[in-house]
Each structure stands twice: as C-alpha cells, then as structure tokens.
Scaffold this motif. Structure first.
Motif, short mmCIF file in Angstrom:
data_model
loop_
_atom_site.label_atom_id
_atom_site.label_comp_id
_atom_site.label_asym_id
_atom_site.label_seq_id
_atom_site.Cartn_x
_atom_site.Cartn_y
_atom_site.Cartn_z
N LEU A 1 0.82 -1.21 0.00
CA LEU A 1 0.00 0.00 0.00
C LEU A 1 0.86 1.26 0.00
O LEU A 1 0.36 2.35 0.28
CB LEU A 1 -0.94 -0.01 1.21
N PRO B 1 -10.50 0.17 2.92
CA PRO B 1 -10.49 0.99 1.70
C PRO B 1 -11.50 2.12 1.71
O PRO B 1 -11.28 3.17 1.10
CB PRO B 1 -10.82 -0.03 0.60
N ARG C 1 -10.00 4.83 3.98
CA ARG C 1 -8.85 5.42 3.30
C ARG C 1 -9.30 6.34 2.16
O ARG C 1 -8.72 7.41 1.95
CB ARG C 1 -7.96 4.31 2.70
N LEU D 1 -5.04 0.65 -4.84
CA LEU D 1 -4.96 1.26 -3.52
C LEU D 1 -3.55 1.75 -3.21
O LEU D 1 -3.37 2.54 -2.29
CB LEU D 1 -5.43 0.26 -2.46
N THR E 1 -11.33 -1.44 -6.40
CA THR E 1 -10.62 -0.24 -5.97
C THR E 1 -11.62 0.86 -5.68
O THR E 1 -12.80 0.77 -6.04
CB THR E 1 -9.61 0.23 -7.03
#
Length: 723
Positions: free
Chosen positions: A33, A457, A460, A685, A713
């Motif tokens: 990541l 995700p 984020r 990501l 994604t």
C-alpha cells in the motif's frame, strides 16, 4: 427446547444472509500500500509540506486560527495522522520503517500527527516507575525526527493511559487506573505527571538535538486525554457502585464550605438536605445518580469546572516552566455545558467525537447501523457547539466506525463541515491512518477492526478526499459566525448531561458556530442565554441583517440545509450530502431516486449507496478547466468470513480475516463538458495506474464499476484531451 431452536434459527440467519450475499463482495488484490511518487494519490506536490523551523512554528494567529509564526494573518489547515500504536498493532516502527512511514504520510497529504498512548508504549512490561523501554524510546525519538524532516508537526498527549508511567501494570490501554481523576485532587499524582513530562518531553532527542518540548515541531500538548471528571466517572461507574468516586467527597465539602459557610445556608440553597449531612463535619454526600436532576447536581457541576480550570492552569505552568511555547489544551471530549465552562480559559479547544461508537472487539460488540446524514451530522454538530470562538479548534479524534455500512459518509461529512466551520486540525482516529502493506503479523492488523482505518479501503478513500476538501481548502470557510452566548456558572442547570440543544446546533450546517462570552454577543445574530430560540429565528435574523442570502435553500422543517457558501447541501430525508465546489464535486447518498447534478459532475444512477467524488489534481483551479481528475467511488468493505449474530448486521460474532472484501457496485456518471478524447483508468490502492477501462470522444459519460479487471478499488483517474 422450542425457544432454543428459535434462538438458533435467529443466530443462523446471519450465516445464511452472509452466504447469499457473498457474490456481491470481491477480495482486494493489493498487498503493498506504499504510494509511489507521481501517482494520482500522491499529494506531495498538490499539498507540499515545508520546512519546520522558528519562522514556521505553529501559533494562534489572527482571529484565533492556527498560522505560522512569521505570518499570523494567514490561517492554516492541518490534516492529522493519528498514531495510536500499541504492541497489538505493531508498535512504533524501526528506523527504516519510520522513514518509509513518515514519507508516506507526507505523500498522503498529512502535515501534522498525534502521538496517543505513547506513555503506555514506553512502559509495556516495565516494573519500575518511569523505567521507559529503551528501544521504544529510541523508536519514538527517531519517528519524531522523521516526521519533522517530512514537514509533519506533532501533537502529543501529556498523558493517555490511566496508568501513567507507574511500573508493574499490564493493562495500560484499559480504563482501570485512577490517575486521571487523581490529577485533579492529589499532589502525588500531579508530581507523577510532572516527572513524566520532564523525562519524556523534556529529554533531548538524539536525532533532532533538542528536547521535544522545545522543538518547533511540537504544536500542541493535550495535558491528558479525555480527563474531565464527569467523563472519568462515567468510564469507571460499575453496577451497584456509587456514581462518583468517594475521593471527590472531601474536596466537594471543602468547596461547599467556602461557598455557603454553614449547613443552614447550604440547606436553604438546596431546599433541604438530609439530617445527617453537615458541612462542619464534611459529611455532605455526592449525588447518588448522575442522571437525576437536582440543585446538588448543579453545584457539583460548578465544583467540577472550578477544579478542572485550576488543574489545567497548574499543569500548563509545568510545561511553560520546562520551556514549552506551543499550544496547550485538555478536556477533549464530552460536549456538555459543564465542560464547556472548563475549556473557556484554554489556549486551544480539542474535541473527540464518534458516530455509531463501538466499545470493543469482543464477540457481542454492537453498533446501531444508522446513517450520520439521517441525523443531520449530529456527531459533527455536537463538537461544533463546544468550540470557543477566537481560539484554535482541533478535532483530536473522530470516526464513523467500522462496520457501520454508511461509513463512506465520513469522508464527506467531516472534512466538508470542518472546512465550513474554519476548524484548524482534523484527525480521524485509528491505530494509524495508513499501513505499508496488508498482512502484517500483528493481532490488530489481521482484519479490519473499529479504530483501524488504515486497512479499510472505504475509510482510506475518505481520508484521501479529506486531504482535498479540507487541507487543500476546496470547501470554503463560512462567512457567518453565529456565537452562542455563555454567561458562566449561571448557565448550569440541574442536569449534569445538559448540552447545547440539537435544534440550535443545526445552525452548524449553514454557517460557523461556537461559544462566546455573553457580553460580546449581539442577540440579533447570535444565540442568547437561556436557549429559548429556534434555528428558524436565528436564520431569519441572519437573512434580515444580510449575512445569509434570502435565496438560501435551508428549510429545517423539511430537513434541508444549505451552507451560506452554497457549496454544501444536506438532505436528511433523502439521505444525501452534496458538495459542489470549484475543484471538487461529491455526493454521499443512501438513496438515489433521481440524478444528482453537482455542476460539472452528474450522477445519473447507482445500484446502491455510496460516495462519489471528482477532484482536479493537475493544479488547475476548477473541474471546468482540469484535464486530470481523481475519481473516488466508495461503497462498503468487510473482512473475509465475517459473521454477525443478527440479520441487520449490528452485533458482531467474528470479525473474520484478510483479505478485505469490497462490495461491488456501479454508478452512471456524466460530465457537463466534453473532450476530443477521454479515458478513465483504475488506480490501485497503492496508487498504481492500470490500463483504461472506459474511453471515448466528445461527451464524457460512462458506467463505472469498482470491480475492475485488476481487482476492486476506490480510485480512478479521469483524463481529458482537448481538440
């Protein structure tokens, strides 16, 4: 037997639902990541961090906004990385890891970091007071230096753990200790806290050559995290035990004696006390129930505020005597009237807030599965009303917690309204905001968990959007400031839990709000004390006096709120929040019955709820001119093998394991501008750009799926070429 079979059927319903829904979820393929320089999610050129030195020390500038010492007239916005590491989440990284981690934070757009529970980390496994683990101390020192080299300032708690730096405890992250309460009452506890500051903040960092407390990078010290007396009492209350610790009884009696002088005077003020209670013998009792209103409770609140203000002043002096020049704050949660009075003398106000709070990780832990938009972003409004106008305001913790299915909202709600309010620091709380890779061998890194935003995700994606909406300033600060008048102790009622009325905190959805001394508040455009007004009256006054345009579409009866800037629109009934700014357009929606037209971006339809955002990332001032844009599409994510006890997925049975699964979804999008050629490419990501999945010429319109040939994604790169 029949009841057991019924219970088993209910329990198994969760398993059945999971099995039926499994084809809707696809596993994340990314492992690393670490964002590479130049990727669409590398913000180091869009949001560069500069050198930290005396000229760039953070101060309370003009109007009480954070600014550089050399330019106090220019307010700053600080996006904060929460570093709340413990052994369960991997602890502080080694030197190489610290270099990589600090660099990644800068690439992600962070320019300040908060060290939380560092006292606990330093004392893990230590048997003697202040016997810091030497390797952990070295790692903290190196990390601080690495952060500073990357232009990232520091916020540090003077105390996080209720065990402080006492040796011999193995429960340093739990709420078992009483140190936070004793800091207010006990000279020995105060001396312990003072020694902790001397030995940690006052010790020279070998990697910077200066003690942290005298370093220009240290912007804020929170004297002790969440250390208000009332909140600490709530944390420690147990069934069948008194509401308040008996250690408070003596100081409370002393305070009452100074105020009333005699038992008779006290009895008259309280309209009676029990026969066995006397001030002269110090036998006046604490309230037995914190939720029962009484004059006794009203005086206890006044006592708490007096004690807390004195404690903050005493502890602040310790830091100043050690040479500290930065900001100081404390009492960073619990937005009740009583704590607002305790915060009025602070140099800056810090607040923590959560939507759909989760108390732990054990099976049976539960949340409500409700939307923050549906309640009008109440978790944001609560802390907006705790701000003191004219002082820096720092959100030291917030989150819309995993596994709430609406948590995509947080990436729009908090950064958009933090920008509107003109707040100074925004810190989404977690073990850390990023990880360098999936699959780290630590208990809290083996699955997504509450307070573990780095693995999620959806969270984020929200932090990525926050860097643009908030730190870059895509959403403008309100031109309106609505002061809530505060007189002082006379504002206390008999209800210990009283806070600013929700009908009035709704004003935070339209313009800036905060507390102010009553003698500085114009009743025509402010909120008077006592709180008899409604939001409609204040809005009418703002329209009549000019700050709020007459065509502003706010309609509180219909649950529609439009900011005075015209950039933000919240519709509670539709479950939608829209942002239409020059460089970013975005919407979070739980329903989409008709298209959402944001200006340049139009969301035609979607197969479920989620967050969609489009931002210019090529230094162009607007989406109308940009040719390189970051598109965010976030739905939901969960762990593999995650199991719930109920069909509504409120009660957790098993968090499961990695890999993370993303809920498949699609949206149909269109732009109001065309291009000679356009293409849209998935972005991993880790920021890697993959071959285009859609392209065309002329009108820009396409169906976007987050289930790409390269794995699911939340990021896409939209590129336009003019003819």
């Amino acid at each position: 037997m029949r009841s057991r079979l019924a219970a088993a059927a209910i329990f198994l319903a969760g398993f059945v639902q999971w099995a039926d829904a499994s084809d809707q979820w696809v596993p994340v393929r990314d492992v690393s990541l670490e964002v590479q320089s130049g990727s669409p999610v590398d913000f180091s050129t869009v949001l560069p961090n500069g050198a930290i030195d005396a000229d760039h020390r953070l101060v309370a500038g003009e109007g009480g906004r954070l600014a550089y010492a050399k330019s106090p007239e220019k307010p700053l916005r600080m996006l904060c990385a929460s570093l709340a590491w413990s052994p369960a989440s991997g602890g502080f990284p080694d030197h190489d890891g610290a270099e990589r981690y600090a660099r990644q934070l800068a690439l992600h757009g962070y320019n300040i970091a908060r060290l939380h529970f560092s006292d606990a980390s330093l004392m893990v496994g230590r048997q003697k007071d202040f016997d810091f683990d030497p390797e952990t101390l070295d790692r903290i020192h190196y990390l601080l230096a690495a952060l500073k080299r990357n232009g990232i300032y520091w916020i540090i708690d003077g105390l996080s753990s209720p065990r402080g730096a006492y040796g011999g405890y193995d429960d340093r992250w739990d709420a078992n200790g009483d140190l936070k309460l004793r800091l207010h009452l006990d000279e020995g506890a105060s001396a312990h806290w003072r020694t902790l500051q001397e030995k940690f903040l006052g010790r020279v960092n070998p990697y910077t050559g200066v003690a942290p407390i005298r370093d220009d990078a240290l912007a804020l010290v929170i004297l002790a995290n969440e250390n208000g007396i009332e909140f600490d009492s709530v944390v420690h209350e147990r069934p069948g035990e008194p509401a308040y610790d008996k250690a408070l009884a003596g100081p409370f009696n002393d305070w009452l004696a100074k105020r009333y002088g005699s038992t008779d005077a006290l009895s008259r003020a309280w309209e009676g006390i029990d026969d066995d209670e006397r001030l002269e013998t110090g036998t006046v009792r604490l309230p037995p129930d914190r939720y029962a209103d009484s004059t006794r409770m009203r005086d206890l609140q006044a006592f708490f505020s007096d004690v807390e203000r004195a404690s903050a002043a005493r502890m602040s002096k310790v830091l100043r005597d050690l040479g500290y020049r930065g900001l100081i704050s404390t009492y960073n949660n619990w937005p009740i009237v009583q704590t607002a009075l305790s915060r009025r003398d602070l140099e800056g106000v810090t607040m923590n807030t959560y939507h759909d709070w989760v108390g732990g990780y054990a099976p049976g832990s539960a949340l409500l599965q409700v939307s923050s938009i549906a309640d009008g972003a109440n978790y944001m409004r609560m802390i907006a009303a705790a701000r003191w106008l004219g002082k820096p305001f720092i959100v030291s913790e917030y989150d819309h917690l995993f596994w709430n299915r609406y948590r995509y909202e947080a990436g729009l709600v908090m950064p958009a309204y933090a920008s509107l309010q003109g707040w100074d620091v925004l810190c989404r709380h977690g073990h850390g905001p990023i990880v360098l890779a999936y699959g780290e061998p630590y208990p809290h890194k083996k699955a997504m968990l509450p307070y573990a935003i780095a693995l999620d995700p959806v969270a984020r994606a929200g932090e990525t959007l926050a860097a643009l909406l908030y730190r870059r300033g895509d959403v403008a600060t309100s031109g309106i400031s609505i002061p809530f008048a505060v007189r002082g102790e006379e504002d206390l009622g008999e209800d210990m839990q009283a806070r600013e009325p929700e009908r009035l905190t709704e004003l935070a959805l339209i313009g800036g709000i905060g507390l102010a001394p009553a003698d500085r508040v114009d009743d025509a455009v402010g909120v008077a004390q006592p709180r008899m007004q409604g939001a409609g009256e204040v809005l009418a006054a703002l329209r009549d006096s000019g700050p709020l345009a007459h065509d502003n579409q706010t309609d509180t009866e219909r649950g529609i709120y439009e900011s005075d800037t015209g950039q933000i629109r919240l519709d509670r009934r539709a479950g939608q929040l829209r942002v239409s700014a020059s460089a970013t357009e975005a919407a979070a929606f739980s329903s989409l019955r008709e298209p959402i037209d944001l200006g340049v971006l139009r969301i035609e339809q979607a197969d479920g709820d989620g967050l969609v955002a489009l931002s210019a990332i090529d230094h162009q001032p607007s989406l109308a001119k940009s040719r390189r844009m970051l598109l965010i599409f976030a739905t939901d994510a969960r762990n593999s093998g995650m199991v719930f006890r109920d069909s509504e997925e409120k009660v957790i049975e098993d968090f499961g394991t990695l890999p993370v699964l993303v809920r498949k979804g699609y949206v149909d999008l269109a732009l109001s501008r065309g291009a000679a050629r356009w293409k849209i490419s998935p972005v991993g990501l880790d920021g890697a750009v993959y071959p285009p999945v859609r392209s065309g010429a002329g009108p820009v319109a396409f169906r976007l799926s987050n289930d790409t040939p390269y794995g699911p994604t939340t990021y896409f790169l939209l590129e336009l070429e003019d003819g």
